[in-house]
Each structure stands twice: as C-alpha cells, then as structure tokens.
Enzyme design. Sequence first.
Site, PDB file in Angstrom:
ATOM      1  N   SER A  37      -0.591  -3.088  -7.201  1.00 24.58           N
ATOM      2  CA  SER A  37      -0.593  -3.855  -5.961  1.00 24.58           C
ATOM      3  C   SER A  37      -0.931  -3.073  -4.706  1.00 24.58           C
ATOM      4  O   SER A  37      -0.889  -3.641  -3.617  1.00 24.58           O
ATOM      5  CB  SER A  37       0.747  -4.565  -5.783  1.00 24.58           C
ATOM      6  OG  SER A  37       0.874  -5.579  -6.754  1.00 24.58           O
ATOM      7  N   LYS A  90       4.917  -4.219   4.460  1.00 22.42           N
ATOM      8  CA  LYS A  90       4.973  -5.291   3.471  1.00 22.42           C
ATOM      9  C   LYS A  90       6.377  -5.883   3.431  1.00 22.42           C
ATOM     10  O   LYS A  90       7.370  -5.158   3.545  1.00 22.42           O
ATOM     11  CB  LYS A  90       4.571  -4.716   2.119  1.00 22.42           C
ATOM     12  CG  LYS A  90       4.480  -5.710   0.971  1.00 22.42           C
ATOM     13  CD  LYS A  90       3.950  -4.984  -0.254  1.00 22.42           C
ATOM     14  CE  LYS A  90       3.996  -5.842  -1.499  1.00 22.42           C
ATOM     15  NZ  LYS A  90       3.472  -5.098  -2.679  1.00 22.42           N
ATOM     16  N   SER A 137       0.272  -7.455  -5.021  1.00 20.40           N
ATOM     17  CA  SER A 137       1.155  -8.240  -4.164  1.00 20.40           C
ATOM     18  C   SER A 137       1.032  -7.840  -2.699  1.00 20.40           C
ATOM     19  O   SER A 137       1.601  -8.493  -1.821  1.00 20.40           O
ATOM     20  CB  SER A 137       2.619  -8.091  -4.619  1.00 20.40           C
ATOM     21  OG  SER A 137       3.045  -6.742  -4.553  1.00 20.40           O
TER      22      SER A 137
END
Length: 469
Positions: free
Chosen positions: A178, A79, A154
């Site tokens: 998330s 990420k 996210s």
Amino acid sequence: MSVHAYTDDALGHLDAVGTVAALAAGEVSAREVVQAAITRTEAVDAELGAVAWRAWERARAEAAAPRGGFFSGVPTYLKDNVDVEGMPTLHGTDAFVGRPARRDGDLTRMYLATGLVALGKTRLSELGFSAAAEHPRLGPVRNPWDPARTAGASSAGSAALVAAGAVPIAHANDGGGSIRIPAAVNGLVGLKPTRGRLAQDVLLRRMPVRIISDGVLTRSVRDTAAFLREAEKVYRDLSLPPMGDITRPGRQRLRIGVTTTGAGRAATPEVAEQTLRTAALLEELGHHVEEVAAPAPASFADDFLLYWASLAAASLVGGRSQHGRTFDRTRLDELTHGLGEHVRRHLVRLPGAVARLRRTAGVSARFHERHDVLLTPTLATPTPLVGHLAPGLGYDTVIERLQEWVAFTPWQNATGDPAVSLPLATDADGLPLGMMLSAGHGREALLLELALELEQARPFTHLGRSEGV
C-alpha cells in the site's frame, strides 16, 4: 481527463527538497506554501475524494511559527490510520464514531519531527484491507491521471494528493503493497522500507508477522531519500545499516534478476513487455540482468491471504475494544466480512501459514546472495476502473480480482525487505505503470542509488508538467 492543481503559486512544480530550498532562500514563506497546499487541495478534492480530515486552521497556525527540522514548513498529509493529536483516526470506515487522539502515535512523532506541517489526514480503503479505496458509503478515491480509475490503496488518498500536486510529500504505509501500489498507479516514487527502519506504533510492533512498514509517497527519488535521512536523525534501529545521505547514483554495477511472474500469477503481456524494457535499460546502464524464477514458494499466496484475513477477523472481533462503544460491525464492508469468514473456514491452517511466512526472510536472503536486486512489475495488470474492486461485488469476485492484480508486492511485506516502485513505464492509455525493485534486508541505500540512476536515464513524467502548466 486528468485532475491536478499545479499552478504558478508558492509551490509551483517544486518537490519537497525544492520547497525546502525555496524556503531557505526566502523566495517563499511557510505561510505561503501551506496556504498554496490548502488552496490546491480545495481545487481537486471534490473530484478525487482523497481527504479524510481537514486541519487547515491548525496548519496555518503552525506555518506562522514552524517547528525545526529539514522539512520545516513543508506541507503534508498523514494517512488516516495513524494517531495525530487532536484528530480522529477513522481507518477508512464509518463503522464507528472517531474520537480525537489524545497524543501523537510513535510514527507521527517521528514523522512530524522532520519539520513537516500536517494539513490533515487522507483516506484509505476500509481498515486498509483492499488494494482500492472504494467504500460503499464514503465513495471511492479517484486517480488524478484519470478519475475513472482507482487511486490504489490503502494509501490512496495520500497518493492522489501528491500526484495532483496538492502537496509534495505525504505519509503512507504498506502491509501488502500500500505504498507501492498507489505509487505505481499515480506515477509516484513509493519505497517500502526494511522492517524496523522507521518508528512504528505499538500495535504493529506486536503482530505475529510484522508485515506493515511506514514511509512516504513523493514525486522524486531525492525526496524519498531525504525523508529517510531525516527520519533516521529522529529514530534509528541499530540493527540496520545506516541510511546516510543518498544524493547520487551508485557506481557499483549490480546483479539484477527479473521476473514477470509473481505469487502464482503472471503479468499481462503489456505489463511484462514494459518490465523487460526496464530490464533492457538496466543492461544499457551496465548492470548484469538475467531472467529468474520468482523467489516466492507455491504456498505463499494462500498463506499470505490467510494471515491477511486473520487481521480482518481480529478487527471484527475486537472492533469495540479498539474503536469504542459506537463500533458497529454490521457497517463493515463485504470484503472485511468475507476475509473474516475466510479465516474462520481455514483457521486450522493459520499456525502453519504464520510459520511459513516467518521463513520467507531466509528464502529471500538466499536469493539475494545471488542477485543484488530483483526487478518485477509493481502490479500484474494496468490500473482498473473504479468499480472493478468494489466490495459490493462480493468477496469471491473481489478477492480473485485482487490476487490477479496484486501478485508481486506482498512478498517483501512477509520477508521484511525493502522495495521501491518507480514510474518508469506507461500503458497503452498513457497511464502510469510502476516498476518495482527490491533488495536484501537493510539495503534501501542500494535501491535509492539505483533509483536515482534510473530517474536520470528515464526522467519521470508528472501531471501538469506534461501538459505545459
């Protein structure tokens, strides 16, 4: 219509553990599986918008001589809010010009020490503050089950690529849900570990309330269990019970509480019905299930929002020192600015909110003295369309919609307890609905044993496989 990249190549329908087995047997090579992941990403990303940074030549070079570790040669993405040497860290925004990181962050070092090969980095919502990655200029991250829907956030980009079959496993992190939110809407397994379970970058370790935990998104429970086992060989928090090797369901019958009401918000009738069906399945398996009141106190939703907003305010004030001279706060989206304004208006309440959030660990510990596991839906409503949470709608509209949708996941971020979202249900449109199981501090092994039992009893549906590919 769904978007996926499953085909008859070196990856096929293999999960990460299956890919390890195929590599060990000589059925495929690391070069072949890495190239398959690159080709698959190219096939789906134009529609999904999941990739933030491509490092494909670097991945090909590493595949030629992969580092050791259980997952040696297995392709992955990280990420884009953790540092990876040589790659910029863009945090889901275009408010600054990214510079290549000089070194791996603490989490990245641990993650890649398991042998995983990084193909690049995945998109997230701006600075991770929204539960949907819908940037006004960079565009949305779309759900491979239905590109008209959000992929959550996210960790949206990681989830979209795993669900679409581009890679079998990807990094994610979770400050308000998330890992679990994108797992729920993309039909994946997403476990938020106990606070401190995995190595963590220094800024996160210094937070007044350490709400963020790192983990992975996978298509099988065994992949998540294997990752935690291997990560523990690299980094171990001695204050927590060891993970060990979780490969089969547990024999203990558990005391399970179920509720369809979260932090002041109730699930929709459709989601509540699916949650109670999961509770009935647990009863059929011999567990003791009873309806309970949500453990979160009435003040929790407001306290968590205020603390969350304080993180946005810190980004607004300290953006240049953190991201460099190119940082331009005027380019941050309306949600980020709205959160900053929210904390400015309520700053006097922040110390009390932080104190109450710190006490939630004790509240949760008392709850888990009576119940081994809590079952809730992961999210209170089915997956919204792209645009429903667009920052341009204005702060008041977006924050109300976020709180309506994300009513269950923030509790474990405050308490530090583990929780896992499993793809055990679908909505009326056939799209995934996640069911969330949480347990007491340090009890990931219990959750994984229960998750394996549920996966056997109600096998998960994945894209491609359900369509005969």
